[in-house]
Design an enzyme around this catalytic site. Structure first.
Site, PDB file in Angstrom:
ATOM      1  N   ARG A 350      34.457-106.850  -4.049  1.00 36.92           N
ATOM      2  CA  ARG A 350      34.466-106.901  -2.581  1.00 36.92           C
ATOM      3  C   ARG A 350      33.974-108.234  -2.010  1.00 36.92           C
ATOM      4  O   ARG A 350      34.508-108.724  -1.023  1.00 36.92           O
ATOM      5  CB  ARG A 350      33.577-105.786  -2.038  1.00 36.92           C
ATOM      6  CG  ARG A 350      34.173-104.441  -2.285  1.00 36.92           C
ATOM      7  CD  ARG A 350      33.266-103.333  -1.847  1.00 36.92           C
ATOM      8  NE  ARG A 350      33.973-102.078  -2.045  1.00 36.92           N
ATOM      9  CZ  ARG A 350      33.459-100.891  -1.812  1.00 36.92           C
ATOM     10  NH1 ARG A 350      32.220-100.776  -1.380  1.00 36.92           N
ATOM     11  NH2 ARG A 350      34.160 -99.807  -2.006  1.00 36.92           N
ATOM     12  N   GLU A 449      21.082 -94.885  -1.443  1.00 36.52           N
ATOM     13  CA  GLU A 449      21.232 -96.202  -0.823  1.00 36.52           C
ATOM     14  C   GLU A 449      19.896 -96.750  -0.322  1.00 36.52           C
ATOM     15  O   GLU A 449      19.739 -97.960  -0.155  1.00 36.52           O
ATOM     16  CB  GLU A 449      22.271 -96.126   0.320  1.00 36.52           C
ATOM     17  CG  GLU A 449      22.668 -97.493   0.839  1.00 36.52           C
ATOM     18  CD  GLU A 449      23.830 -97.492   1.825  1.00 36.52           C
ATOM     19  OE1 GLU A 449      24.553 -96.470   1.910  1.00 36.52           O
ATOM     20  OE2 GLU A 449      24.016 -98.513   2.510  1.00 36.52           O
TER      21      GLU A 449
HETATM   22  C1  FAD Z   1      32.959 -95.463   5.770  1.00 38.01           C
HETATM   23  C2  FAD Z   1      32.293 -95.445   4.421  1.00 38.01           C
HETATM   24  C3  FAD Z   1      33.029 -95.129   3.288  1.00 38.01           C
HETATM   25  C4  FAD Z   1      32.413 -95.121   2.039  1.00 38.01           C
HETATM   26  N1  FAD Z   1      33.169 -94.812   0.934  1.00 38.01           N
HETATM   27  C5  FAD Z   1      32.569 -94.778  -0.274  1.00 38.01           C
HETATM   28  C6  FAD Z   1      33.307 -94.413  -1.431  1.00 38.01           C
HETATM   29  O1  FAD Z   1      34.492 -94.126  -1.378  1.00 38.01           O
HETATM   30  N2  FAD Z   1      32.654 -94.394  -2.614  1.00 38.01           N
HETATM   31  C7  FAD Z   1      31.343 -94.701  -2.731  1.00 38.01           C
HETATM   32  O2  FAD Z   1      30.804 -94.646  -3.841  1.00 38.01           O
HETATM   33  N3  FAD Z   1      30.625 -95.032  -1.641  1.00 38.01           N
HETATM   34  C8  FAD Z   1      31.191 -95.079  -0.427  1.00 38.01           C
HETATM   35  N4  FAD Z   1      30.454 -95.414   0.673  1.00 38.01           N
HETATM   36  C9  FAD Z   1      29.000 -95.584   0.540  1.00 38.01           C
HETATM   37  C10 FAD Z   1      28.325 -94.220   0.442  1.00 38.01           C
HETATM   38  O3  FAD Z   1      28.960 -93.315   1.298  1.00 38.01           O
HETATM   39  C11 FAD Z   1      26.847 -94.253   0.827  1.00 38.01           C
HETATM   40  O4  FAD Z   1      26.224 -95.338   0.227  1.00 38.01           O
HETATM   41  C12 FAD Z   1      26.158 -92.999   0.349  1.00 38.01           C
HETATM   42  O5  FAD Z   1      26.860 -91.853   0.781  1.00 38.01           O
HETATM   43  C13 FAD Z   1      24.715 -92.936   0.835  1.00 38.01           C
HETATM   44  O6  FAD Z   1      24.189 -91.685   0.476  1.00 38.01           O
HETATM   45  P1  FAD Z   1      22.650 -91.372   0.701  1.00 38.01           P
HETATM   46  O7  FAD Z   1      22.443 -89.964   0.265  1.00 38.01           O
HETATM   47  O8  FAD Z   1      21.824 -92.430   0.052  1.00 38.01           O
HETATM   48  O9  FAD Z   1      22.423 -91.510   2.264  1.00 38.01           O
HETATM   49  P2  FAD Z   1      23.156 -90.816   3.523  1.00 38.01           P
HETATM   50  O10 FAD Z   1      24.325 -90.011   3.151  1.00 38.01           O
HETATM   51  O11 FAD Z   1      23.329 -91.907   4.525  1.00 38.01           O
HETATM   52  O12 FAD Z   1      22.102 -89.801   4.048  1.00 38.01           O
HETATM   53  C14 FAD Z   1      20.945 -90.217   4.725  1.00 38.01           C
HETATM   54  C15 FAD Z   1      20.169 -88.975   5.116  1.00 38.01           C
HETATM   55  O13 FAD Z   1      18.878 -89.380   5.549  1.00 38.01           O
HETATM   56  C16 FAD Z   1      18.562 -88.740   6.778  1.00 38.01           C
HETATM   57  N5  FAD Z   1      17.631 -89.616   7.476  1.00 38.01           N
HETATM   58  C17 FAD Z   1      17.649 -90.959   7.595  1.00 38.01           C
HETATM   59  N6  FAD Z   1      16.575 -91.398   8.252  1.00 38.01           N
HETATM   60  C18 FAD Z   1      15.850 -90.299   8.559  1.00 38.01           C
HETATM   61  C19 FAD Z   1      14.624 -90.101   9.231  1.00 38.01           C
HETATM   62  N7  FAD Z   1      13.899 -91.119   9.702  1.00 38.01           N
HETATM   63  N8  FAD Z   1      14.181 -88.838   9.382  1.00 38.01           N
HETATM   64  C20 FAD Z   1      14.885 -87.773   8.895  1.00 38.01           C
HETATM   65  N9  FAD Z   1      16.051 -87.916   8.235  1.00 38.01           N
HETATM   66  C21 FAD Z   1      16.512 -89.161   8.074  1.00 38.01           C
HETATM   67  C22 FAD Z   1      19.897 -88.539   7.467  1.00 38.01           C
HETATM   68  O14 FAD Z   1      19.791 -87.515   8.407  1.00 38.01           O
HETATM   69  C23 FAD Z   1      20.776 -88.186   6.265  1.00 38.01           C
HETATM   70  O15 FAD Z   1      20.635 -86.796   5.997  1.00 38.01           O
HETATM   71  C24 FAD Z   1      31.061 -95.444   1.928  1.00 38.01           C
HETATM   72  C25 FAD Z   1      30.324 -95.769   3.059  1.00 38.01           C
HETATM   73  C26 FAD Z   1      30.944 -95.801   4.291  1.00 38.01           C
HETATM   74  C27 FAD Z   1      30.163 -96.251   5.469  1.00 38.01           C
END
Ligand code: FAD
Length: 638
Positions: A350, A449
């Protein structure tokens, strides 16, 4: 310590160099044996004792949700938090393209070692290799786990799981569910989570925002959260706290992230002593719908999977840029990725695809409408694929993405090439963690992330979903038990000084924000911060630009605390207040990102320092100087 790490000259104004940080939890021995060894050495907690131990998990995305479901199933008492109205709305739901796994279903030479190798290379040799090897090792388990949970992955005619290619690799290892992979995976996680909610092992707190970390006697012991509906400030205590709070790309205002994505949970922990690692590593994704004007608050990703079949090009001549692309003959088109990188073609990583798109537009060969003085777009063309495979086959693979593009741009991508341009997408930096995913604050763990560890300076496509589920389903549940086995930790009273201090800090900040009653909206500050970040800490960074950005951010932050207008009150639903708190944290994070980018006088992955490039304009790393993770400790603001 090396010369370039020692802040001299300009850098001395911005930071001090501390001690080296060791990852003491990775076992000795060959890399391939470390995970087996750590799982065995990590202390066990017997099932009867698990009921006496409690864990707070902030985040219900793939990383936090999978961890909550797994720890609940194991018998721990879990409290799970998200700011959305349902765990199912975590930003993971937006993921489109797929999830990697070293299954080698295509017999095309894939293996655990190759997934490990590709990820380290793709991250431009800046990821932590022990963690990445483990990620590759557990990747195959993830797919099995998800299939068992009922995730409807795409299948081949014979019924076997299908997969496709993503950037930066030469094998096919990306499992997918049309362009909705994140949604399907999150529904799988959600079902597992809800099952535990019904069992009573997980207590769910939706529409709650963590606003402070409670640290008692050097250990993370709880959080202060605001009930976003009633405004009530609540104290939640536990034996350990896990942050799975996602990425912070919204510091740029315009990004592909959900509008609510923010850094507050991580930043509050940072202010309480947690190191923030490699904050400047930002991924700018090459295939997004171009910015169309000043009115936007969100950018839309077109999944990288489209680069499997779409060909990227710009006109060879500037004077052709305004023409209908269908009228430009083959010999007048420049398929520049295929020309410059014949081995990977359109599937280069990328960071490379994004930089080359920018280079083409900077040369004046961009396409699409003028935004300001520039055309910021390149073509992603499916004419060849449609001729080769037929429209129904292209529709079956990418139909929802084509529909989304058509709805947003009003153009039909089956008939005319899509226009794409890079946009902020993913943040590789995050809270520092060791091999156990523990931050440097004992009892505070970070997954998905929100941590920094697996993707180095550039994440390969389809690796974030893999990391989130690896951390949540397989890694954290094994490592956190080593910490919990020493618990339960001494009971903490709700009126102990650590709790009182954390509550007071939330209440004072809330009151302070509401009392300013200035003249500018929260969004106007966020937008201005985003402009600064994109201009000076975006696709290309320079020493002078970064120093300018730091000055601008400091003044903007001062003005924010003098002149922001936050409407409404504290004791009710108040989205203006929610946003203000998040933007206040972005205004601090933005400065740290610039300082990190300033100190790293090399180019690597998504971090491109104009002063450090090859003759061909490619990123020039300095492995002799910068082969380390920069973990930043909070030392107050200027
Ligand atoms: C449009 C898009 C497409 C993508 N496509 C892909 C793909 O095809 N393949 C791939 O591998 N990755 C992809 N990614 C990246 C991937 O989706 C994310 O990196 C990943 O889903 C993050 O998961 P996570 O569980 O770490 O966080 P998230 O799914 O962002 O969850 C964060 C959680 O934390 C909670 N939270 C945050 N701050 C607080 C707070 N202060 N108090 C209470 N709760 C809080 C939120 O409510 C949420 O529940 C994509 C990203 C985007 C933007």
């Amino acid at each position: 310590m090396t010369d370039l790490m020692t802040p001299e000259g300009v850098d001395a104004d911005y930071y001090r160099v501390g001690e080296e940080i060791a990852d003491t939890k990775a076992p000795a021995g060959p890399i391939a044996a470390k995970w087996t060894s750590r799982k065995f050495d990590a202390a066990l907690v017997n099932p009867a004792n698990r009921r006496k131990l409690s864990v707070i998990i902030v985040g219900t995305g793939l990383a936090g949700g999978a961890a909550a479901a797994t720890l609940g199933e194991a018998g721990y008492h879990v409290k799970s938090f998200c700011y959305q109205d349902s765990p199912r709305r975590a930003h993971s739901i937006a993921a489109q393209g797929g999830i990697n796994a070293a299954k080698n279903y295509k017999e095309d030479g894939d293996s655990i070692y190759r997934l490990f190798y590709d990820t380290v290379k793709g991250g431009d040799y800046r990821s932590r290799e022990t963690n990445v090897y483990r990620l590759a090792e557990v990747s195959a388990n993830i797919i099995d786990q998800c299939v068992a949970a009922g995730v409807p992955f795409a299948r081949e005619y014979g019924g076997l799981l299908d997969n496709r290619s993503f950037g930066g690799v030469q094998v096919s290892r990306t499992f997918y569910a049309r362009g909705q992979t994140g949604q399907q995976l999150l529904i799988g996680v959600y079902q597992a989570l809800e099952r535990q909610v019904a069992e009573g092992t997980v207590e769910m707190y939706t529409r709650h925002e963590m606003l402070e970390l409670i640290v008692e006697d050097g250990r993370a012991r709880g959080i202060i959260a605001r009930d976003l509906v009633t405004g009530e400030i609540e104290t939640h205590l536990a034996d350990a706290v896990v942050l799975g709070s996602g990425g912070y790309g919204n510091v740029f205002f315009l990004s592909t992230n959900a509008m609510g994505s923010n850094v507050t949970a991580g930043w509050r922990a940072h202010r309480k002593g947690a190191y923030f690692a490699n904050p400047c590593y930002t991924q700018i994704h090459p295939t997004c719908i171009p910015v169309s004007g000043d009115h936007q608050s969100k950018l839309t990703l077109m999944s990288e999977s489209l680069r499997n079949d779409g060909r990227i090009w710009v006109p060879k001549r500037r004077e052709d840029c305004e023409k209908d692309p269908r009228t430009i003959p083959e010999q007048d088109r420049d398929y520049y990725l295929e020309r410059i990188y014949p081995a990977f073609g359109n599937l280069v990583p990328r960071d490379i695809a994004s930089r080359q798109a920018k280079n083409m537009c900077d040369e004046g060969r961009g396409v699409g409408p003028l935004v300001g003085d520039f055309r910021r777009g390149v073509y992603l063309d499916f004419a060849d694929a449609i001729a080769r495979l037929g429209r129904p086959a292209v529709e079956a693979k990418y139909g929802n993405l084509f529909d989304m593009y058509a709805r947003i741009t009003g153009e039909n991508p089956y008939e005319t090439p899509m226009r794409i341009y890079p946009a902020v997408h993913y943040t590789m930096g995050g809270l520092w963690v060791d091999y156990d995913l523990s931050s440097n604050i004992p009892g505070l763990f970070v997954t998905g992330e929100a941590n920094f560890s697996d993707h180095g300076a550039n994440r390969l496509g389809a690796s974030a979903l893999m990391q989130g589920l690896a951390d949540g389903y397989f890694v954290l549940p094994n490592t956190i038990r080593d910490y919990l086995a020493k618990g339960p930790y001494p009971k903490l009273d709700a009126d102990s000084p650590a709790v009182a201090e954390a509550r007071r800090s939330v209440e004072e900040r809330t009151q302070r924000l509401l009392a300013i009653n200035g003249e500018r909206s929260v969004d106007s500050f966020h937008k201005e911060l985003g402009h600064i970040m994109w201009e000076y800490c975006g696709m290309e960074r320079t020493e002078t630009g970064l120093m300018k950005a730091i000055d601008l951010i400091r003044s903007l932050r001062a003005e924010f605390w003098r002149n922001v207008r936050v409407l409404g009150s504290a004791d009710t639903l108040n989205q203006s207040l929610e946003k203000a708190g998040r933007v206040a944290d972005f205004l601090e994070l933005g400065e740290l990102m610039c300082i990190d980018a300033l100190h790293r006088r090399e180019s690597c992955g998504g971090h491109f320092r104009a002063e450090s490039q090859t003759e061909d304009g490619e990123a020039l790393r300095h492995d002799d100087q910068f082969l380390y993770v920069a973990g930043w400790e909070y030392a107050g603001l200027r």
